[in-house]
Scaffold this active site. Sequence first.
Site, PDB file in Angstrom:
ATOM      1  N   LYS A 151       0.857  -1.186   0.000  1.00  0.00           N
ATOM      2  CA  LYS A 151       0.000   0.000   0.000  1.00  0.00           C
ATOM      3  C   LYS A 151       0.885   1.224   0.000  1.00  0.00           C
ATOM      4  CE  LYS A 151      -4.379   0.791  -0.156  1.00  0.00           C
ATOM      5  NZ  LYS A 151      -5.467  -0.098  -0.603  1.00  0.00           N
ATOM      6  N   ASP A 180      -6.792   4.064  -4.944  1.00  0.00           N
ATOM      7  CA  ASP A 180      -7.557   3.879  -3.718  1.00  0.00           C
ATOM      8  C   ASP A 180      -8.275   5.228  -3.525  1.00  0.00           C
ATOM      9  OD1 ASP A 180      -7.693   1.825  -1.275  1.00  0.00           O
ATOM     10  OD2 ASP A 180      -7.628   3.796  -0.369  1.00  0.00           O
TER      11      ASP A 180
HETATM   12  O1  2IT Z   1      -7.982  -1.762  -1.317  1.00  0.00           O
HETATM   13  C1  2IT Z   1      -7.779  -2.259  -2.442  1.00  0.00           C
HETATM   14  O2  2IT Z   1      -7.834  -3.476  -2.633  1.00  0.00           O
HETATM   15  C2  2IT Z   1      -7.481  -1.349  -3.552  1.00  0.00           C
HETATM   16  N1  2IT Z   1      -7.451  -0.147  -3.334  1.00  0.00           N
HETATM   17  C3  2IT Z   1      -7.181  -1.879  -4.921  1.00  0.00           C
HETATM   18  C4  2IT Z   1      -5.763  -2.271  -5.045  1.00  0.00           C
HETATM   19  C5  2IT Z   1      -5.328  -2.707  -6.416  1.00  0.00           C
HETATM   20  O3  2IT Z   1      -4.126  -2.987  -6.549  1.00  0.00           O
HETATM   21  O4  2IT Z   1      -6.136  -2.777  -7.340  1.00  0.00           O
END
Ligand code: 2IT
Length: 449
Positions: free
Chosen positions: A126, A166
């Site tokens: 993240k 996100d």
């Molecule tokens: O919380 C999540 O799973 C996302 N924001 C998507 C992450 C992604 O790599 O598509």
Amino acid sequence: MNRYVEDVIAYVKRKYADQKEFVQTVEEVFASISPVIDRHPEYVKADLLKRMVEPERMFRFRVVWTDDEGRVNTNVGWRCQFNGAIGPYKGGLRFKNNVNESIIKFLGFEQTFKNSLTGLPIGGAKGGSDFDPAGKSDAEIMRFCQSFMSALYRYIGPDIDVPAGDIGVGGREIGYLYGQYRRLKGVFENGVLTGKGLSYGGSLIRPEATGYGAIYYLEEVLKAHNDSLMGKKIAVSGYGNVSWGIMKKAAQLGAKVTYMSGSQGYIHDEEGISTDEKLDFILALRESNSKNLKSYAERFNCEFVEGGKFWGVDDVDIYMPAATQNEVDLEDARKIVKAGIKYYLEVSNMPTTAEAIEYLKENGVIVAPSKAVNAGGVGVSALEMAQNSQRLVWTAEEVDARLKVMMQGIYEKSVDAANRYGLGYDLIAGANIAGFEKVAQAMMEQGIF
Ligand code: 2IT
């Protein structure tokens, strides 16, 4: 609880006392997997859990950008490469003023187990920044994204770490981020990011995927209770692309979203937010800085409750919190129970406080956890990576069909894992165990580090 699990939780609470969201997530996941540790003493010997709570790598960087008035602004950026045991690090970027290390770590930790649940080869990560895109011009957002990527590009790549969107990061931001990556590296390596535009390697259905996946998961829950989506009414918090996807798929399958909320209040639209016109309005609402939910009520002639939250309304069958973390506390949970709601599906990451979850479960509400319900988003990101690496494009029908099978698989794996440990119908424990098992096995097989 298993003694080793207890020790590790106590250690995390001590060591990261100031990281409240991170501690909350570790406690929830590790409490669930305690019975797995009981059956695997070799995990204790390998000190697996203490290794799991430390990101493999995490960095923090300066992001400087110039605003339209020529003023220099400084923000902080982060990327947390939490666990790469089962695939390249994968997870979104969040741009919001309240982002801090605790939030990045909680999201990265969750992402590890969520990504494992999808059944696809993606590790957990993240990132983000305390930059808030709200109220910024397009040019400011572009300059910010360029500066952010200039700091990050050396540490990511299609086989290393694949960021996505996100909160605060959508197609526009991903476009600017990708442009800068390509410019700096001088290579068309579009597998480095997901959630891209269709013109340069994005996947059909990715914008809808989180919401569509949540409805497919809901369908499985209802089936298990001899029930179906037909005629069901849903209350959804938030009006971002996740809520939009929920509304769209619900409408396709004979259900409807009748409540939707934002920070300014909530809408009650008894006819359902179901027509193309209404769904397009939601999209425009999200993109505009000036309009708010009230304009929806004015346009479609329905109720707008200013400043209120809808937790406690009883004229729906299902609640789906889909805005942000900790939006439902114990007091809200009491109202939800009192309203006689049977199904509560988390969609945003960790929308419910620990006490609120406890209360809902104790009172017979069927609770499904976000790491399972929203996994279709990152799951389709993994399908985008697959298309990019093969240099081909799947049809919307193909992606949607794969998403549906993926969500059914996540549901079944969760139910099965809880059963194997004698926990009954527990979708939270089941998702945590199923997600954990694969990561644990991969870490064990790769040696001690
Ligand atoms: O919380 C999540 O799973 C996302 N924001 C998507 C992450 C992604 O790599 O598509």
